[in-house]
Design a protein around this motif. Structure first.
Motif, PDB file in Angstrom:
ATOM      1  N   SER A 198       1.884   2.647  -7.825  1.00 19.59           N
ATOM      2  CA  SER A 198       2.882   1.502  -7.712  1.00 19.59           C
ATOM      3  C   SER A 198       4.569   2.041  -8.055  1.00 19.59           C
ATOM      4  O   SER A 198       5.180   1.638  -7.659  1.00 19.59           O
ATOM      5  CB  SER A 198       2.791   0.151  -8.451  1.00 19.59           C
ATOM      6  OG  SER A 198       3.398   0.192  -9.862  1.00 19.59           O
ATOM      7  N   LYS A 252      -3.773  -5.799 -11.490  1.00 19.25           N
ATOM      8  CA  LYS A 252      -2.294  -4.679 -10.713  1.00 19.25           C
ATOM      9  C   LYS A 252      -2.533  -4.681  -9.597  1.00 19.25           C
ATOM     10  O   LYS A 252      -1.475  -4.403  -9.485  1.00 19.25           O
ATOM     11  CB  LYS A 252      -3.157  -3.842 -12.062  1.00 19.25           C
ATOM     12  CG  LYS A 252      -3.184  -3.997 -13.526  1.00 19.25           C
ATOM     13  CD  LYS A 252      -2.234  -2.736 -14.058  1.00 19.25           C
ATOM     14  CE  LYS A 252      -2.329  -2.888 -15.322  1.00 19.25           C
ATOM     15  NZ  LYS A 252      -2.283  -1.691 -15.878  1.00 19.25           N
ATOM     16  N   LEU A 264      -0.213  -6.689  -7.555  1.00 19.87           N
ATOM     17  CA  LEU A 264       1.442  -6.312  -8.024  1.00 19.87           C
ATOM     18  C   LEU A 264       1.976  -5.144  -6.773  1.00 19.87           C
ATOM     19  O   LEU A 264       2.808  -5.377  -6.025  1.00 19.87           O
ATOM     20  CB  LEU A 264       2.238  -6.377  -9.170  1.00 19.87           C
ATOM     21  CG  LEU A 264       2.043  -7.311  -9.865  1.00 19.87           C
ATOM     22  CD1 LEU A 264       2.836  -7.135 -10.883  1.00 19.87           C
ATOM     23  CD2 LEU A 264       3.112  -7.979  -9.079  1.00 19.87           C
ATOM     24  N   CYS A 265       0.855  -4.589  -7.060  1.00 18.18           N
ATOM     25  CA  CYS A 265       0.413  -2.771  -6.684  1.00 18.18           C
ATOM     26  C   CYS A 265       1.185  -3.279  -5.259  1.00 18.18           C
ATOM     27  O   CYS A 265       1.886  -2.500  -4.401  1.00 18.18           O
ATOM     28  CB  CYS A 265      -0.569  -2.058  -6.788  1.00 18.18           C
ATOM     29  SG  CYS A 265       0.468  -0.625  -6.203  1.00 18.18           S
ATOM     30  N   TYR A 281       2.307  -5.365  -3.802  1.00 17.62           N
ATOM     31  CA  TYR A 281       3.924  -5.670  -3.276  1.00 17.62           C
ATOM     32  C   TYR A 281       4.337  -4.018  -2.446  1.00 17.62           C
ATOM     33  O   TYR A 281       5.282  -4.480  -1.409  1.00 17.62           O
ATOM     34  CB  TYR A 281       4.462  -6.350  -3.992  1.00 17.62           C
ATOM     35  CG  TYR A 281       6.279  -6.616  -3.935  1.00 17.62           C
ATOM     36  CD1 TYR A 281       6.457  -7.500  -3.040  1.00 17.62           C
ATOM     37  CD2 TYR A 281       7.223  -5.912  -4.365  1.00 17.62           C
ATOM     38  CE1 TYR A 281       8.095  -7.621  -2.539  1.00 17.62           C
ATOM     39  CE2 TYR A 281       8.382  -5.875  -4.192  1.00 17.62           C
ATOM     40  CZ  TYR A 281       8.737  -7.199  -3.338  1.00 17.62           C
ATOM     41  OH  TYR A 281      10.096  -6.926  -2.756  1.00 17.62           O
ATOM     42  N   LYS A 282       4.399  -3.274  -3.693  1.00 21.09           N
ATOM     43  CA  LYS A 282       5.007  -1.978  -3.222  1.00 21.09           C
ATOM     44  C   LYS A 282       4.355  -1.215  -2.325  1.00 21.09           C
ATOM     45  O   LYS A 282       5.653  -0.810  -1.805  1.00 21.09           O
ATOM     46  CB  LYS A 282       4.748  -1.664  -4.347  1.00 21.09           C
ATOM     47  CG  LYS A 282       5.926   0.032  -4.368  1.00 21.09           C
ATOM     48  CD  LYS A 282       7.053  -0.279  -5.031  1.00 21.09           C
ATOM     49  CE  LYS A 282       7.635   0.810  -4.918  1.00 21.09           C
ATOM     50  NZ  LYS A 282       7.849   1.581  -6.186  1.00 21.09           N
TER      51      LYS A 282
END
Lengths: 986, 165
Positions: A84, A113, A116-117, A119-120
């Motif tokens: 990320s 995790k 959320l990663c 998104y990046k």
């Protein structure tokens, strides 16, 4: 870390990352997250792909029976965390399948995790979003709350970029809003729904109720604030289709105001701040709210005197909503008292805000303009607001020429400002205890004041007539006109040390002349209208003489200025004064009376030359009509000439090369060359006078001045055919053009010169414009130079353009490398470029459309090694040529495209390799499968890359997965081999 | 999103910095020093939000240590209509709360946290922070959840600890 770059250790960090020992590996990952260079620039990021992939895959290998491999999830967690931080497009593309796979991982730790990663990864690789959206949606129903929270997080961020895509999710979020108790998540949900509202106004009405319910029920201040904020976002959209407001809106607004008021009045500074911010957004949709809540007004005003700058700034931003016609004066006087106490940035903001409030909507709120002029004068006297000086000056001029009744007062205040710069003014101010105690003025205001005094110099007597005006510049001042003249021609500032900036000096010179002409005029009027009671101020002979003397003395000083503008204006003015018969100041024979009479005689001329027609406001209707008519056709000088009152040039009645005895011009004004200094005085006169006529509105029209100024600098020889200073038959526009061109040479431009100049422009770091203008200028020149060299010049131009481009690039590069040294510049510049990158990422993400279903070409990138199946049959004789052609195409494409997909490239290579083997036996089945297979895969990838479909695709059988193709190909191969066997048997 | 998290002592020395948005080193140093100067100059009575160069800085002081969180409004690609410049940030109070949870978690992790703990076990604090924030977004705020995984990871790391391997 700790302020040192560690990009030099990047490789070492990657090395440690791959260490088998977990403790070391952790440190390696940490180092990679914290210290790697910008991922896009860092070559080592490429090295991590495999490592990360391995780690991510490792997490899936959990033996449920023994529990062994459970620690793998921490390895994977590290890897995700690292990814990320260092994600790039390639990494994202390579690892997306793994990440998506992780969303189904049994451990919530990994799931959240990975989410959320993602998104990046989407930021870097927007196409991925389409492919994985379905899976993200599923995560909203995850049993584990923290995963849901993360999913909400991600979707909130995504929805910020393009809310339209996420409208279908609104019901799900609505359910979350009403059912969840997790405040962290609720905040995000509220944020998300707020961002959806502009896309779907109907949502606003639905949301108002639960949100206001939440405002009433929640105890968490953060959620409370967020809900109020969301309500304020909804409010503009609650109108029903028929334009009526739902009945509960006033209550909701009331609730918001009440909540925000409690925030602002809270002793906790944080809440106070948030309350003010909330009011800010509420007022955008309900600007009248504060008018009905006077107690809030008081609260906000007290915040203005808060010791915290952040709070003061916010409160300041709200003031513009509070101002009304009635309370403006009060409000501004309060603000002015704050200006005194404030410092630094805040002071500037205050000043800006005051001006903005007063000038909003064309001075809608200002009732008394003389009051406003006073305010402006006070502001002009404030120290430390240099950036706002221009704003004040503009306002001041604006008021003076828009508002007729206040002009006289503006002139008076301008006089004050100008005169009090002198030493005499200082004494006076100190003795009399005048109001402007420190008499500091923002430098930008001086030219504005000078302009007002000059433009409306007829009003000076009215201004001076009022009581209490100090009219002595220094001890020798003879009267107001003289004092003003002294003020305007003193080339230094009040302290007498620093010279004024050149533009200011230029304005001063011009306006000194205007004032002088007004002074002369005043005398004439006195003579003409004896006993008229409206005559208020008489300019005595002594004063006029003193004025002339001061002017003559100081103009010489100005004429030696290094600034062409100042020099030229001063020189012209000086010559003009000489030509009307004034003697140089050193001449002691002139008596007061004789000078005064000379001046009076010349008054008409001076006024004619120097005082333009006053600017008048044009009604909106007339402006519209003008706009409809289009731009006015250019007035030729000859037309304009007809209106010239030649009688005023009485002193030119003697015959000169340009005027005959009756004062008529022999040629026309445009034929007079401005470029040659002629030694005899008559030509000097004419020259000066011609200059005078060429600039009907001297202060406002810099064009004439600039050209003449440039002409002054051009060496004599360069103007073609400048015989006796008369240039017959040359259109004024072109000569102006040429004269205004510093690069003008009368022959074709020498290439070295051109090269030099364009290079110089490039090097200056002002890349684009400077070079371009340079080239275009040369373009003009070469065209002038005559027909035979046109082609040649065209080529040269091209070359030059190329060079200019090159230089431009060089210039940019140089500027970049220079930045390394210059801390501040580099920071701002990089900051902006960084922002640009981000903005691009966001924009890309916003382009992703999730509303259409996945097409067949939306295929997950695969990284599996391609296993060549049994050789598919190819008919040698038929397919050969086609394939060759295709091969060529493919190769072209391959070379043009960077090797982004090594796997696909390998596939094409392999598949195209068969014809080398060669099949003697013609297979009965069509040889289609192999090539179509290739092209379909290719087309899929091409689309992913946003390339066009390859033109050579024949029969695009779109097959979703390459596996299917492989199977087909395998079958075909089997059949073919069977047939081949049969044949051999036969 | 959260752009950076800083821990700075009263003397203005940075004890921990973690950036979730790439900035180059000069920029980081300049930013830190300016923000810290601003934070230090503010009194207890002033509010804990700063607006600085497009960041909304939220800070909180614990003993001699400032915890500073910088959030940034994501660049808005939509045409700004009615929405004010204030939206799109992380919730300020939420961030304050987050700082508090961070401190509480660290407190439980180290017994009683002090500046020295952060100085000498910097990497551990980073790991802890990584468990709470990833890539600028809060992942977990449950103390026991965070500490459990930290603990497990720690054990995993120590399992094959040895000088010769």
């Amino acid at each position: 870390m700790m302020g040192y770059t560690m990009s030099w250790a990047a490789f070492a960090a990657v090395e440690v990352m791959s260490s088998p020992r977990f403790a070391l590996k952790r440190v390696g990952y940490l180092a990679a997250c914290q210290g790697l260079d910008q991922p896009e620039n860092s070559p080592v990021v490429l090295l991590t792909t495999n490592l990360l992939q391995k780690e991510l895959r490792g997490a899936n290998v959990v033996d449920t029976t023994t529990g062994k491999g459970g620690e793998n999830i921490y390895h994977a967690g590290l890897a995700i965390n690292c990814l990320s931080n260092i994600a790039t497009e390639d990494l994202g593309q390579a690892l997306l399948p793994e990440l998506l796979h992780m969303l189904n991982h049994p451990s919530p730790y990994i799931r959240k995790k990975a989410l959320l990663c993602l998104y990046k990864v989407f930021l870097k690789y927007p196409q991925g979003l389409r492919l994985s959206y379905e899976k993200i949606k599923l995560c909203l129903e995850d049993p584990h709350p923290s995963v849901v929270s993360c999913a909400v997080n991600v979707i909130t961020e995504l929805a910020e970029k393009n809310p339209k895509n996420y409208l279908p999710l609104a019901p799900a979020f609505f359910k979350l809003l009403t059912s969840s108790a997790n405040n962290w998540m609720l905040i995000k949900v509220v944020k998300l729904l707020g961002s959806l509202v502009p896309e779907e106004p109907r949502l606003a009405r639905k949301l108002i109720d639960p949100l206001s319910g939440m405002v009433k029920s929640t105890h968490a201040k953060s959620l409370l604030y967020e809900s109020v904020h969301a309500i304020t976002l909804c409010l503009p959209y609650v109108k029903k289709a028929d334009g009526s407001q739902p009945a509960n809106i006033p209550d909701v607004v009331e609730l918001c105001v009440e909540t925000l008021r409690s925030f602002v009045s809270d002793s906790d500074q944080n809440l106070k701040y948030l309350g003010l911010v909330g009011f800010g957004s509420l007022l955008l949709s309900q600007p009248r709210v504060l008018h009905s809540h006077p107690e809030c007004r008081g609260l906000i005003l007290t915040c203005l005197s808060d010791e915290d700058v952040t709070i003061r700034t916010r409160a300041l931003g709200l003031l513009k909503f509070m101002a009304t016609k009635r309370n403006l004066v009060d409000l501004i006087s309060q603000l002015l008292s704050h200006v005194e106490a404030a410092s630094g940035e805040y002071r500037c903001q205050l000043v800006e805000e005051i001006i903005r409030m007063c000038s909003s909507n064309k001075y809608e709120l200002v009732m008394d303009f003389s009051w406003y002029v006073d305010v402006l004068v006070i502001l002009a006297g404030v120290r430390g607001i240099e950036n706002q000086g221009e704003m004040i000056a503009k306002q001041w001029m604006d008021v003076a020429w828009r508002v007729l009744p206040v002009r006289c007062y503006a002139v008076r205040r301008s006089l004050e400002i100008l005169i009090c710069r002198g030493p005499g003014g200082a004494d006076e101010a100190l003795v009399g205890g005048a109001k402007d105690g420190d008499r500091h003025f923002v430098p930008e205001v001086l030219p504005a004041a000078a302009w007002i005094v000059g433009e409306y110099s007829q009003l000076i007597p009215d201004g001076v007539d009022e009581e209490g005006l100090n009219t002595t510049f220094d001890a020798s001042s003879k009267g107001p006109y003289h004092a003003l003249m002294q003020a305007l021609t003193a080339p230094t500032d009040a302290a007498g040390v620093n010279p004024l900036p050149c533009p200011t000096q230029a304005v001063f010179v011009q306006n000194a002349m205007k004032v002088f002409s007004a002074a002369c005029q005043r005398n004439v009027e006195t003579q003409n209208s004896h006993g008229m009671s409206l005559e208020k101020l008489v300019c005595s002979d002594e004063e006029l003489h003193a004025c002339a003397e001061t002017l003559m003395k100081n103009l010489v000083i100005y004429a030696e200025s290094t600034d062409p503008e100042v020099k030229e204006r001063a020189f012209t003015s000086y010559q003009l004064l000489l030509s009307i018969g004034l003697l140089p100041s050193s001449n002691s024979f002139a008596t007061a009376a004789s000078t005064a009479s000379t001046c009076r005689d010349a008054a008409a001329t001076l006024t004619y030359l120097l005082t333009p027609e006053p600017m008048k406001p044009i009604s909106a209707k007339a402006q519209k009509r003008l706009a409809a008519e289009g731009p006015p056709s250019p007035v030729s000088v000859r037309d304009w000439e007809k209106g010239v009152d030649w009688d005023v040039f009485w002193f030119a009645k003697e015959e000169t090369p340009w005027f005959d005895k009756d004062g008529n011009v022999k040629g026309s004004v445009e034929n007079i060359s401005f470029t040659k200094h002629l030694s005899n005085s008559t030509s000097g006169e004419v020259k000066a006078e011609a200059m005078g006529t060429a600039e009907p509105i001297p202060a406002m029209q810099p064009f004439g001045d600039v050209t003449s100024a440039a002409a002054e600098q051009v060496p004599f020889g360069n103007i073609s055919n400048a015989t006796a200073g008369v240039n017959i038959g040359q259109a004024p526009s072109t000569s102006h053009h040429r004269v205004g061109d510093p690069f003008y040479l009368n022959s074709t431009p020498s290439p070295t010169n051109a090269l030099f100049s364009s290079k110089g422009a490039g090097m200056d770091g002002g890349p684009g414009d400077a070079t371009n203008t340079a080239t275009t200028r040369f373009g003009v020149l070469t065209l002038d130079s005559g027909g035979e060299s046109e082609e040649d010049s065209g080529r040269k131009q091209k070359k030059k353009k190329k060079k200019a481009k090159k230089n431009q690039r060089m210039g940019v590069a140089i500027a970049d490398s220079d930045d390394e040294d210059d801390d501040h510049v580099s920071r701002t510049k990089r900051g902006s470029t960084g922002k640009g990158d981000r903005a691009k990422e966001y924009a890309n993400l916003a382009l992703v459309d999730l509303t259409t279903p996945l097409g067949e070409d939306d295929v997950m990138p695969r990284n599996e090694h391609y296993v060549v199946p049994n050789r598919p049959p190819v008919r040698a004789d038929e397919g050969h040529q086609k394939q060759k052609k295709k091969k060529k195409d493919k190769e072209k494409k391959k070379s043009s495209r960077k090797e982004k997909h090594p796997t696909t490239a390998a596939v094409t290579g392999d598949l195209l390799g068969f014809d080398a083997v060669g099949f003697s036996a013609p297979a009965p089945l069509p040889a289609a499968p192999a090539p179509t297979l290739v092209s379909s895969i290719n087309s899929a990838f091409d689309d992913l890359l946003g390339l066009e479909m390859p033109p050579s695709v024949e029969a695009p059988t779109l097959i979703q997965h390459s596996e299917a193709n492989e199977a087909k190909a395998g079958k075909a191969a089997k059949k073919a081999s069977k047939k081949a066997k049969k044949k051999t048997k036969q | 999103m959260i752009s950076f998290i800083l821990m700075v002592n009263k003397q203005g020395q940075t004890r921990l910095s973690s950036y979730y948005e790439w900035m180059d080193m000069q920029e980081r140093v300049a930013l830190e020093s300016e923000i810290i100067r601003k934070c230090l100059s503010r009194s207890e009575l002033q509010c804990s939000f700063l607006e600085y160069r497009g960041f909304k800085v939220i800070y909180r002081r614990y003993a001699s240590l400032f915890f500073i969180v910088g959030t940034k409004a994501d660049f808005d690609v939509r045409v700004k209509g009615i929405s004010s410049d204030a939206d799109n940030y992380e919730n300020e109070l939420g961030m304050l709360e987050f700082i508090h949870i961070l401190v509480e978690t660290m407190d439980r992790w180290a017994g009683s946290i002090c500046e020295l703990d952060i100085m000498y076990q910097l990497e551990q604090v980073h790991f802890l922070l990584d468990e709470m924030v990833m890539n600028g977004y809060v992942i977990d705020t449950n103390k026991s959840n965070i500490l459990r995984s930290i603990d497990l990871i720690e054990r995993e790391g120590n399992k094959n600890e040895g000088m010769f391997r």
